[in-house]
Every structure is written in structure tokens, then in C-alpha cells.
Design a protein around this motif. Structure first.
Motif, mmCIF file in Angstrom:
data_model
loop_
_atom_site.group_PDB
_atom_site.id
_atom_site.type_symbol
_atom_site.label_atom_id
_atom_site.label_comp_id
_atom_site.label_asym_id
_atom_site.label_seq_id
_atom_site.Cartn_x
_atom_site.Cartn_y
_atom_site.Cartn_z
ATOM 1 N N GLU A 32 -9.982 1.756 -4.533
ATOM 2 C CA GLU A 32 -9.768 0.834 -3.409
ATOM 3 C C GLU A 32 -9.805 1.637 -2.109
ATOM 4 O OE1 GLU A 32 -8.099 -1.280 -0.317
ATOM 5 O OE2 GLU A 32 -6.936 0.332 -1.245
ATOM 6 N N ASP A 47 2.283 1.824 -3.481
ATOM 7 C CA ASP A 47 1.211 2.287 -4.362
ATOM 8 C C ASP A 47 0.865 3.745 -4.069
ATOM 9 O OD1 ASP A 47 1.088 -0.183 -5.547
ATOM 10 O OD2 ASP A 47 -0.713 -0.849 -4.490
ATOM 11 N N GLU A 101 -4.287 1.005 -11.342
ATOM 12 C CA GLU A 101 -5.514 0.204 -11.406
ATOM 13 C C GLU A 101 -6.210 0.186 -10.053
ATOM 14 O OE1 GLU A 101 -8.197 -3.025 -10.923
ATOM 15 O OE2 GLU A 101 -6.223 -3.020 -9.960
ATOM 16 N N ARG A 102 -5.431 0.049 -9.001
ATOM 17 C CA ARG A 102 -5.986 0.070 -7.639
ATOM 18 C C ARG A 102 -6.620 1.426 -7.346
ATOM 19 N NH1 ARG A 102 -2.366 -1.220 -2.186
ATOM 20 N NH2 ARG A 102 -4.110 -1.163 -0.688
ATOM 21 N N TRP A 103 -5.976 2.484 -7.808
ATOM 22 C CA TRP A 103 -6.490 3.832 -7.600
ATOM 23 C C TRP A 103 -7.775 4.049 -8.397
ATOM 24 C CZ3 TRP A 103 -6.484 7.852 -4.622
ATOM 25 C CH2 TRP A 103 -6.830 9.112 -5.107
ATOM 26 N N THR A 139 0.825 -1.199 0.000
ATOM 27 C CA THR A 139 0.000 0.000 0.000
ATOM 28 C C THR A 139 0.860 1.250 0.000
ATOM 29 O OG1 THR A 139 -1.775 -1.174 1.149
ATOM 30 C CG2 THR A 139 -1.819 1.229 1.246
ATOM 31 N N ARG A 173 -9.989 1.961 -9.398
ATOM 32 C CA ARG A 173 -11.159 1.251 -8.868
ATOM 33 C C ARG A 173 -11.509 1.720 -7.460
ATOM 34 N NH1 ARG A 173 -9.214 -3.132 -5.626
ATOM 35 N NH2 ARG A 173 -7.088 -3.732 -6.202
#
Length: 201
Positions: free
Chosen positions: A138, A6, A132-134, A3, A136
Motif C-alpha cells: 500500500e 499499522d 496484509e496492507r504491507w 496508518t 500488498r
């Protein structure tokens, strides 16, 4: 990727008009590490105290370093104490590590600057995963980014944090960032008063 990594990449990619403060980002990175350690079972949170568990194995050097720095003798430390202790210059530590891993490259010019040198994220699988995590939204990444002024506040329609420990850590990061801002403002006022004193009427 962790985390914290990221979050650092998103801070680099966010296109903010003003750079994210290193102090603010360092506190958020420390919180991100803490959430990952809690999720891996390396810690439990009792009230606001971090109770150590079995140190989790980690492929990430910085997260492993964070796990090794957990206070394992009583009295254990609070989340707030961890944020201030671990968060000292942590943004610079992550910049150095990501540059060494080929995730960041020197940048000739730009608005975002971490430390003395300007850098930007390299187009790597790690960056794609962070983005991608951002995208969507998360919840943990969104919440921590919001605390340091990246992106919009999470809306009521978005899924919130479903973990009490993560919620407590994000709240503690928010409080620490607010405390740091209060210190900055106080110093600005004091410096202005000192300058006026020497300038005279």
C-alpha cells in the motif's frame, strides 16, 4: 486500524537488523496521523500550511487525540511544525496504547526494543490487517516505512502516492528524519571532540 498503528506494527514485525530509532519512528507516526486526518477531511493542506476543517469523528483514541491537537487559530502551523510538535515521544505513546489494547506483549529477548522494555506484536486481527496492507505494498504505508529504513525503497513499477497532500507529508517526514540524523551526527562529532580534549595528546 489507522496508518500510524499499522506502521508501528510493521516496525515491530520488520525483522530489521537494527532497531528503528524512536525519534525517526515518532516523526513518521505523526506524519501517518496527518495523512489520515487529511484523508478524513479534518484538514486541508494549502502550500505547506495545515488549515483545519470539521474535526472528524474517530473510533481510534490516538487519532482522535491528534485531531484535537490541530492548531485552529491563525496563523496555522506548517506540516514541519506539526511533525516536531506531535512527534515528541509519539512512538512511546503508541507502544503504551497498543500494549493496553492487547496488541503488544512483553518479549524476553530480541533485537527490536522500543523504550526500556522489549515488546512484540501479538497475533491479532489488527496485526493481520497491517501485514496484509504491507504485503500488498500500500503506497502510503510503504512510503512512510521506507523513510525510517523499513523495507526496500518503493520501485518505479509500484503505484506511487496519488494524492498531493500525502506526497507533501511524506516528503516533510523524510526531511525531518534527515534533520534528526544530522543532529545525531553533529552530537557524535562534538562528543568525540570533547572526549579527545580531555584525553589529551
Amino acid at each position: 486500524m489507522t496508518t500510524a498503528r499499522d506502521l508501528f506494527i510493521i516496525a515491530m514485525d520488520s525483522g530489521q537488523e537494527h532497531a528503528v530509532g524512536q525519534g525517526d519512528l515518532s516523526l513518521a507516526l505523526a506524519g501517518a496521523e496527518l495523512i489520515d486526518l487529511l484523508g478524513a477531511g479534518g484538514l486541508t493542506l494549502e502550500a505547506d500550511v495545515l488549515v483545519p476543517g470539521v474535526a472528524p469523528a474517530s473510533d481510534d483514541r490516538l487519532l482522535g487525540e491528534a485531531g484535537a491537537r490541530i492548531v485552529r487559530q491563525t496563523p496555522y502551523e506548517s506540516v514541519e511544525d506539526w511533525l516536531w510538535r506531535r512527534g515528541t515521544n509519539l512512538a512511546a505513546t503508541y507502544q503504551t496504547a497498543l500494549e493496553a489494547d492487547g496488541e503488544l506483549t512483553p518479549k524476553a529477548a530480541g533485537r527490536l526494543s522500543f523504550g526500556a522494555r522489549r515488546v512484540e506484536a501479538v497475533d491479532t486481527p489488527a496485526r493481520h490487517a497491517a501485514v496484509e496492507r504491507w504485503e500488498r505494498r500500500e503506497p502510503v504505508l510503504t512510503a512512510l516505512a521506507s523513510v525510517v529504513g523499513i523495507g526496500a525503497e518503493p520501485s518505479d513499477e509500484e503505484p506511487g502516492l496519488d494524492d498531493d497532500a500525502a506526497t507533501a507529508v511524506v516528503a516533510a517526514v523524510h526531511d525531518a528524519v534527515m534533520e534528526l540524523e544530522a543532529v545525531r551526527q553533529r552530537r557524535t562529532i562534538e562528543n568525540a571532540a570533547f572526549a579527545n580534549l580531555w584525553r589529551g595528546p
